[in-house]
Design a protein around this motif. Structure first.
Motif, PDB file in Angstrom:
ATOM      1  N   ALA A  93       1.571  -4.722   5.177  1.00 16.41           N
ATOM      2  CA  ALA A  93       1.252  -3.632   4.608  1.00 16.41           C
ATOM      3  C   ALA A  93       0.166  -4.153   3.369  1.00 16.41           C
ATOM      4  CB  ALA A  93       2.566  -3.153   3.653  1.00 16.41           C
ATOM      5  N   GLU A  94       0.261  -5.255   2.986  1.00 17.58           N
ATOM      6  CA  GLU A  94      -0.641  -5.809   1.923  1.00 17.58           C
ATOM      7  C   GLU A  94      -2.087  -5.793   2.654  1.00 17.58           C
ATOM      8  OE1 GLU A  94      -0.018  -6.315  -1.027  1.00 17.58           O
ATOM      9  OE2 GLU A  94      -2.309  -7.061  -1.496  1.00 17.58           O
ATOM     10  N   VAL A  95      -2.205  -6.307   3.877  1.00 16.63           N
ATOM     11  CA  VAL A  95      -3.270  -6.456   4.806  1.00 16.63           C
ATOM     12  C   VAL A  95      -3.900  -5.126   4.759  1.00 16.63           C
ATOM     13  CG1 VAL A  95      -4.482  -6.516   7.008  1.00 16.63           C
ATOM     14  CG2 VAL A  95      -2.940  -8.487   6.139  1.00 16.63           C
ATOM     15  N   ALA A  96      -3.164  -4.102   5.191  1.00 15.41           N
ATOM     16  CA  ALA A  96      -3.604  -2.748   5.110  1.00 15.41           C
ATOM     17  C   ALA A  96      -4.149  -2.177   3.962  1.00 15.41           C
ATOM     18  CB  ALA A  96      -2.643  -1.984   5.620  1.00 15.41           C
ATOM     19  N   SER A  97      -3.500  -2.561   2.628  1.00 17.76           N
ATOM     20  CA  SER A  97      -4.078  -2.247   1.093  1.00 17.76           C
ATOM     21  C   SER A  97      -5.247  -2.923   1.033  1.00 17.76           C
ATOM     22  CB  SER A  97      -2.889  -2.421   0.493  1.00 17.76           C
ATOM     23  OG  SER A  97      -3.231  -3.405  -0.366  1.00 17.76           O
ATOM     24  N   LEU A  98      -5.526  -4.126   1.529  1.00 18.00           N
ATOM     25  CA  LEU A  98      -6.694  -4.924   1.193  1.00 18.00           C
ATOM     26  C   LEU A  98      -7.679  -4.085   1.974  1.00 18.00           C
ATOM     27  CD1 LEU A  98      -5.989  -8.690   1.334  1.00 18.00           C
ATOM     28  CD2 LEU A  98      -6.406  -7.235  -0.714  1.00 18.00           C
ATOM     29  N   VAL A  99      -7.449  -3.909   3.122  1.00 14.02           N
ATOM     30  CA  VAL A  99      -8.550  -3.135   4.114  1.00 14.02           C
ATOM     31  C   VAL A  99      -8.988  -1.689   3.574  1.00 14.02           C
ATOM     32  CG1 VAL A  99      -9.349  -2.289   6.307  1.00 14.02           C
ATOM     33  CG2 VAL A  99      -8.102  -4.456   6.050  1.00 14.02           C
ATOM     34  N   ASP A 100      -8.021  -1.069   3.088  1.00 10.31           N
ATOM     35  CA  ASP A 100      -8.426   0.284   2.333  1.00 10.31           C
ATOM     36  C   ASP A 100      -9.126   0.055   1.204  1.00 10.31           C
ATOM     37  OD1 ASP A 100      -6.842   1.624   4.149  1.00 10.31           O
ATOM     38  OD2 ASP A 100      -5.183   1.817   3.403  1.00 10.31           O
ATOM     39  N   ARG A 101      -9.118  -1.026   0.412  1.00 11.52           N
ATOM     40  CA  ARG A 101      -9.523  -1.152  -0.866  1.00 11.52           C
ATOM     41  C   ARG A 101     -11.204  -1.248  -0.498  1.00 11.52           C
ATOM     42  NH1 ARG A 101      -6.326  -5.542  -4.006  1.00 11.52           N
ATOM     43  NH2 ARG A 101      -4.478  -4.449  -3.071  1.00 11.52           N
ATOM     44  N   ASP A 102     -11.741  -1.709   0.712  1.00 13.30           N
ATOM     45  CA  ASP A 102     -13.086  -1.800   1.133  1.00 13.30           C
ATOM     46  C   ASP A 102     -13.630  -0.374   1.526  1.00 13.30           C
ATOM     47  OD1 ASP A 102     -15.484  -3.144   1.621  1.00 13.30           O
ATOM     48  OD2 ASP A 102     -14.892  -2.832   3.752  1.00 13.30           O
ATOM     49  N   PRO A 103     -14.391   0.392   0.946  1.00 18.04           N
ATOM     50  CA  PRO A 103     -14.680   1.559   1.096  1.00 18.04           C
ATOM     51  C   PRO A 103     -15.535   1.385   2.404  1.00 18.04           C
ATOM     52  CG  PRO A 103     -16.188   0.540  -0.774  1.00 18.04           C
ATOM     53  CD  PRO A 103     -15.135  -0.248  -0.585  1.00 18.04           C
ATOM     54  N   ALA A 104     -16.106   0.710   2.946  1.00 16.24           N
ATOM     55  CA  ALA A 104     -16.890   0.574   4.054  1.00 16.24           C
ATOM     56  C   ALA A 104     -16.056   0.389   5.433  1.00 16.24           C
ATOM     57  CB  ALA A 104     -17.840  -0.509   4.449  1.00 16.24           C
TER      58      ALA A 104
END
Ligand SMILES: [Zn+2]
Length: 396
Positions: free
Chosen positions: A127-138
């Motif tokens: 879940a943390e990986v998904a949230s880090l990826v989501d924080r990258d707008p690109a």
């Protein structure tokens, strides 16, 4: 034979090698790749086009002309958080989102209770990986399964602080990981994310990350990870060497000279892990009546020059040096590098180095580099990202 098992020479000019030459700056054009690989320009072009169509390479601007049309410059797309990485430790996990060159875009450290078991721990980290990826707008908007457009999540790499059977991604008889024995990490994650998940031992990922970051020109290297546990990863002929099952480099239960020989979690006594790991130092200090609660406390005592802690660190360094001397004499690496939280512990490092020089064959020792792993706390997630990138390129 899978691409992972192929000898390095057979892969000269293979897609992974082409990509690595571009990533390291050794090549910026198709002509460079043709020269380095010895492949014909048409073969190189074909492979480059395939990599571009997969979004693994891009063409940027125009290079310097040597007469005639200016060549198009090749580059590895940077900036997008397209690879997820988890470096699991006994008490903490480093979680990151990285780009295709292996550069960290987002990362954070989370506290972990390994005894909570694999479902709870891995579920929270995914879940943390998904949230880090989501924080990258690109990247976040396109993190969709099967979408190979630049910016989509390509895969997740996970490092486990215990033995991992390489062919299955299953954990086999780990120390200090109650409830994890036999757990199929790859299958569990495959049920929760729609991208490839690759799993390996944490020392292997540290070796891969450190080698790609600092030593990619060296073919033979040994990396020691000395933290709560102790292990090593081996680079042979430029590639991570896992052996038949994935246990290559696992030095934790090699026996060392110790009197008395402390009992080990594996049921034997006098194992390297029972003498020289961070957990062993905590136990030994407590037995001497020093009220220390964890490895951080031990390192603080050593930094403060505490006599008992320093003596134990020297003894640990000698034990690591004894085992490493056998490894060096047997394997003849160009570099031995130590990472993990004990790598900054000067008394341990000094006695490890002295024992190595004392015990190694002159021919093996004369040009041997002995150093610290320089890549810092992100070395594990960097290795995990390279594992994913290699997997994606091989699949493409
Ligand atoms: Zn043991």
């Amino acid at each position: 034979m899978t691409i992972d098992d192929a000898p390095r020479d057979a892969l000269r000019g293979g897609p992974r090698e082409l990509l690595r030459w571009v990533a390291t700056g050794a090549a910026v054009s198709r002509a460079d790749l043709s020269r380095l690989s010895g492949l014909s320009p048409s073969t190189v072009s074909q492979r480059v086009e395939a990599l571009i169509s997969q979004g693994l390479l891009e063409e940027a601007g125009a290079g310097r002309s040597r007469g005639g049309r200016r060549p198009r410059q090749l580059a590895v797309p940077t900036g997008g958080a397209v690879v997820g990485a988890i470096d699991l430790g006994a008490h903490h996990a480093r979680v990151g989102a990285l780009d295709l060159s292996g550069r960290v875009v987002q990362a954070r450290t989370l506290p972990v209770r390994i005894e909570d078991g694999p479902e709870a721990v891995l579920g929270a980290l995914l879940a943390e990986v998904a949230s880090l990826v989501d924080r990258d707008p690109a990247a976040g908007a396109r993190a969709v399964a099967g979408d190979s457009a630049p910016g989509a999540l390509r895969g997740i790499g996970i490092g486990i602080p215990g033995p991992v059977q390489h062919s299955t991604g299953r954990i086999v008889s780990p120390s200090r990981m109650p409830g994890w024995n036999g757990f199929d990490v790859a299958a569990f994650c495959a049920g929760r994310v729609d991208v490839p998940v690759v799993v390996d031992n944490d020392a292997n990922l540290m070796a891969l990350g450190a080698h790609r970051t600092a030593h990619s020109e060296l073919d033979h290297a040994v990396y020691i990870k000395a933290g709560t546990g102790i292990g090593s990863g081996v680079i042979s002929s430029g590639r991570l060497h896992r052996g038949a099952q994935g246990s290559a480099g696992d030095i934790s239960h090699c026996r060392v000279v110790a009197d008395p020989a402390p009992p080990c979690t594996c049921g034997n006594a006098g194992c390297l892990e029972a003498v020289a790991s961070g957990a062993a130092l905590v136990t030994a200090l407590r037995e001497q009546g020093v009220p220390v609660s964890d490895l951080t406390g031990v390192i603080r005592l050593i930094d403060d020059g505490d006599r008992q802690a320093t003596a134990l660190a020297r003894q640990a360094g000698r034990a690591v040096g004894e085992i490493l001397a056998v490894v060096v004499n047997f394997f003849n690496p160009q570099v031995v590098a130590i990472g993990g939280r004990l790598a900054d512990c000067e008394p341990l490092l000094a006695s490890m180095r002295a024992t190595l020089y004392e015990r190694c064959l002159p021919l093996a020792a004369q040009t041997l580099l002995i150093e610290r792993v320089a890549a810092g706390q992100d070395v594990g997630i960097t290795g995990a990202a390279h594992l994913v990138i290699d997997h994606v390129v091989a699949a493409a």
